[in-house]
Write an enzyme that holds these catalytic residues in place. Structure first.
Site, mmCIF file in Angstrom:
data_model
loop_
_atom_site.group_PDB
_atom_site.id
_atom_site.type_symbol
_atom_site.label_atom_id
_atom_site.label_comp_id
_atom_site.label_asym_id
_atom_site.label_seq_id
_atom_site.Cartn_x
_atom_site.Cartn_y
_atom_site.Cartn_z
ATOM 1 N N LYS A 147 0.845 -1.197 0.000
ATOM 2 C CA LYS A 147 0.000 0.000 0.000
ATOM 3 C C LYS A 147 0.881 1.248 0.000
ATOM 4 O O LYS A 147 1.859 1.320 0.747
ATOM 5 C CB LYS A 147 -0.894 -0.045 1.236
ATOM 6 C CG LYS A 147 -1.915 1.065 1.362
ATOM 7 C CD LYS A 147 -2.754 0.837 2.620
ATOM 8 C CE LYS A 147 -3.818 1.910 2.789
ATOM 9 N NZ LYS A 147 -4.656 1.652 3.989
ATOM 10 N N SER A 222 -9.341 1.912 2.866
ATOM 11 C CA SER A 222 -8.373 2.666 2.089
ATOM 12 C C SER A 222 -7.337 1.779 1.373
ATOM 13 O O SER A 222 -6.542 2.280 0.573
ATOM 14 C CB SER A 222 -7.636 3.671 2.988
ATOM 15 O OG SER A 222 -6.911 3.036 4.010
ATOM 16 N N SER A 246 -9.769 -0.378 7.124
ATOM 17 C CA SER A 246 -9.064 -0.090 5.869
ATOM 18 C C SER A 246 -8.534 -1.311 5.140
ATOM 19 O O SER A 246 -8.380 -1.284 3.924
ATOM 20 C CB SER A 246 -7.896 0.860 6.138
ATOM 21 O OG SER A 246 -8.346 2.041 6.747
#
Length: 545
Positions: A147, A222, A246
C-alpha cells in the site's frame, strides 16, 4: 450534501452526550431516518454508474499465479520454479489488469526482475539447507505488493495528495524492511484515498480503483489498490494498514482475506499518515492481506515485532476446542445487514455445528454505543499529516478549502476536508461527552474479554452489503461501525470470504478474538477457506487456467 452526511453523525453525538440510554436509542433512530432520506436524494444519481460499460479482466494464463505464497516460496527454495519466472508472471499480470482496475501508483518491475534473478543465482551456489532457507528467508524470491501509505525506499509516498513534486520514501517502513529481510521482492505501491481518509480508493493523482468483479463498483478503501490487485491475481500477498476497516473492508469487497492484528503487535513506523498521539497505536495498525489463508500466519510471523508474537503463529489450533459466538447487528444508528450477509452467518454456524458438534451461541455483548465509542475515539486523535496540510486545522484554512472545493479549485478531494471538518466540530464537544465514551469503551472491551476469553471467537458481519458504487459510502457512513469498533478496542480481526452473492459479488465475515489471540482468527480463516472455497476468480473474458 457530502458535508451534511458527514456532519449528521456528529450532531447526533452532541445531542446524546448527556442523555439517558433510552434517549440515545431514540436519537439513533431519528438519525438513521435522516440519513435514509438523504440517501433517497443521492442514490439515484450514484446508481447511474450502473450504465457504465463493464470490462472483464483478461484470463489468467500462467498457473504460477494460482499458487499461494507459501507454496511459491517452497518451490523456489527447492528449485522447482525460478523466482524470475514468478516475478515476470506477476509483472505481466499487473500490466494486463491495471487498465481495468487502476490500482497501481508506481511500479519497480525491472528492479524486481533483477532481484529475482539474483535470488536464482544465489540458490545455485548456496550451501544452506532448505530448512535453513525456510527459517531465515521464508519469502525468498516471492513478489510482494505494498500500500502506498507504507514507505518503500525510493517509491511514491504521497498517499494520494496532489503535489508539484511527489513525495518519495527516504527509507523502508519497518515492516517493509522485515519483508525484504525475509526474502520478499517488492513489485509496486498501490492506490489509496488521500492520506487514507476514506472507504473508497480514489484521489486526484491516480484516480479511482475499481472492483475486479464489477468494474462499475468500488474496490473499497483505504487499501483498495491492494485488494483489487490481489483479487485480480496480480498480487499474492501484501502489506496494508487498518484504522477504520481499511484492510478488512476492501478485502471483503474484493473477495480475499484481510487481517487487522492486535494493537501493538506490528510496528507502524514508516506509515503516512502518522501521529504522535498516545492512542494512535492503540487504534491504528499495519497488517496483511492475501488471496490464500495459509499465507496469513506466514506473513504475520514475519512482520510481528516481538518474538512471542511471532511464535503464536506457529501454534496448532484445534477448531473443535474453540468457543463460538455470533452477532448479526451493531448499534441502532447502523442499517441491518443484507440477506446475503445473514445467510453467510447461517452457513458458517451450520457448518461448525454439523462438523464439530458444537453450539454457536449468540453473544451477550451490548453494542448499542459502538458508533459513539468509535467516532469519539478516532476523531479525538491528532493526525500529524492532516494537521500539517491544514496548518493545524484552523477554521479559516478549512472553510477556504471547502469553498474552493465547491468551486472545483481545491487540490484536495472531499475526504480530506470532510475529515478535518469533523475533527473541528468534535473539538467543540463538552469534555464530559468524551470522558463518557472512554468509560463505555472500557466497559465494552471488558464484555469481550469475559465472553470470548482466550479460546473464543466471534462471527460478525464485515459490512452490511456487498460492493457498492463509487461515492455510495456517503449514504452508509454510520455502517462502518461494524469494523471501526474493533480498531478502538484493539482486537484482532480476520476478514474471510464466504463466496459470491447472486450478482457475482463477494461477501465475507469478520472473525474476532481477544487481544493477543490473532492465531485463533487466522486458524478460523483457514477453516473457512477449506469449507467454503476462499477466493474465487473474478469473471474473465474467456476461460482461465
Amino acid at each position: 450534501m457530502e458535508l451534511v452526511l458527514y456532519v449528521l453523525p456528529m450532531l447526533y453525538a452532541k445531542l446524546v452526550f448527556n442523555h439517558s440510554a433510552t434517549m440515545t436509542l431514540i436519537v439513533q433512530k431519528v438519525l438513521k431516518f435522516m440519513v435514509y432520506l438523504l440517501s433517497l436524494l443521492i442514490t439515484p444519481i450514484i446508481r447511474l454508474q450502473y450504465f457504465k460499460k463493464r470490462k472483464l479482466l483478461p484470463p489468467i494464463q500462467n498457473k504460477l499465479l494460482l499458487l499461494s505464497a507459501t507454496e511459491i516460496a517452497r518451490r523456489i527454495r527447492e528449485k522447482e520454479v525460478s523466482s524470475e519466472d514468478v516475478v515476470r508472471a506477476y509483472v505481466q499480470r499487473c500490466k494486463d489488469v491495471n487498465p481495468i482496475v487502476n490500482a497501481i501508483v508506481e511500479s519497480r518491475y525491472e528492479a524486481a526482475i533483477r532481484e529475482a534473478h539474483g535470488v536464482d543465482e544465489f540458490l545455485t551456489w548456496t550451501e544452506k539447507s532448505q530448512d535453513a532457507l525456510a527459517r531465515e528467508t521464508p519469502l525468498l524470491g516471492v513478489p510482494l505488493t505494498v500500500k502506498e501509505s507504507i514507505a518503500v525506499k525510493g517509491m511514491s509516498h504521497s498517499v494520494g495528495l496532489k503535489k508539484k513534486i511527489p513525495d518519495k520514501a527516504a527509507e523502508d517502513a519497518e515492516i517493509v524492511a522485515m519483508a525484504r529481510q525475509a526474502g520478499a521482492i517488492i513489485l509496486l505501491v498501490s492506490n489509496t484515498p488521500e492520506l487514507c481518509l476514506f472507504w473508497e480508493s480514489n484521489n486526484s493523482v491516480t484516480g479511482s480503483t475499481w472492483n475486479p468483479y464489477d468494474n462499475t463498483r468500488t474496490a473499497g478503501g483505504s487499501s483498495g489498490g491492494e485488494a483489487a490487485l490481489l483479487s485480480s491475481a496480480a498480487s499474492i500477498v501484501s502489506l496494508a494498514s487498518d484504522i477504520a476497516g481499511s484492510a478488512r473492508f476492501p478485502a471483503m469487497f474484493c473477495g480475499i482475506f484481510g487481517h487487522k492484528p492486535s494493537a501493538h503487535l506490528v510496528s507502524s513506523k514508516g506509515h503516512k499518515p502518522h501521529s504522535e498521539d498516545k492512542n494512535w497505536n492503540n487504534y491504528f495498525t499495519l497488517g496483511t492481506m492475501s488471496r490464500y489463508a495459509e499465507d496469513l500466519p506466514l506473513m504475520m510471523s514475519i512482520i510481528s515485532q516481538t518474538e512471542e508474537g511471532r511464535n503464536n503463529f506457529h501454534q496448532k489450533v484445534s477448531v473443535a476446542n474453540l468457543k463460538f459466538f455470533y452477532l448479526e447487528e451493531c448499534c441502532g444508528v447502523t442499517n441491518s445487514i443484507s440477506r446475503d450477509m445473514k445467510e453467510a452467518i447461517k452457513k458458517l454456524r451450520t457448518y461448525l455445528e454439523a462438523t464439530y458438534g458444537i453450539k454457536v451461541q449468540k453473544a451477550r455483548i451490548d453494542m448499542k454505543y459502538a458508533f459513539d465509542i468509535s467516532t469519539r475515539s478516532l476523531l479525538d486523535m491528532n493526525v500529524d499529516d492532516v494537521a500539517k496540510e491544514f496548518k493545524n486545522s484552523t477554521s479559516s484554512k478549512l472553510f477556504l478549502e471547502i469553498i474552493k472545493y465547491f468551486c472545483m479549485a481545491s487540490s484536495y478531494t472531499h475526504s480530506m476536508f470532510a475529515y478535518t471538518l469533523l475533527k473541528w466540530i468534535f473539538s467543540k464537544f463538552p469534555k464530559r461527552y468524551r470522558t463518557g465514551m472512554i468509560e463505555r469503551r472500557a466497559s465494552l472491551k471488558k464484555q469481550f474479554e469475559d465472553v470470548l476469553g482466550d479460546n473464543g471467537v466471534l462471527i460478525y458481519p464485515t459490512f452490511i452489503t456487498a460492493a457498492y458504487y463509487r461515492y455510495e459510502a456517503y449514504t452508509m457512513t454510520p455502517n462502518f461501525t461494524y469494523m471501526m469498533i474493533y480498531n478502538v478496542l484493539g482486537l484482532p480481526v480476520t476478514q474471510c470470504p464466504m463466496g459470491l452473492n447472486d450478482r457475482g459479488l463477494p461477501i465475507g465475515l469478520q472473525i474476532v478474538a481477544n487481544a493477543g489471540n490473532d492465531h485463533l482468527t487466522i486458524a478460523m480463516a483457514q477453516e473457512i477457506e477449506k469449507a467454503f472455497g476462499g477466493w474465487q476468480q473474478p469473471p474473465c473474458t474467456e476461460t482461465s487456467v
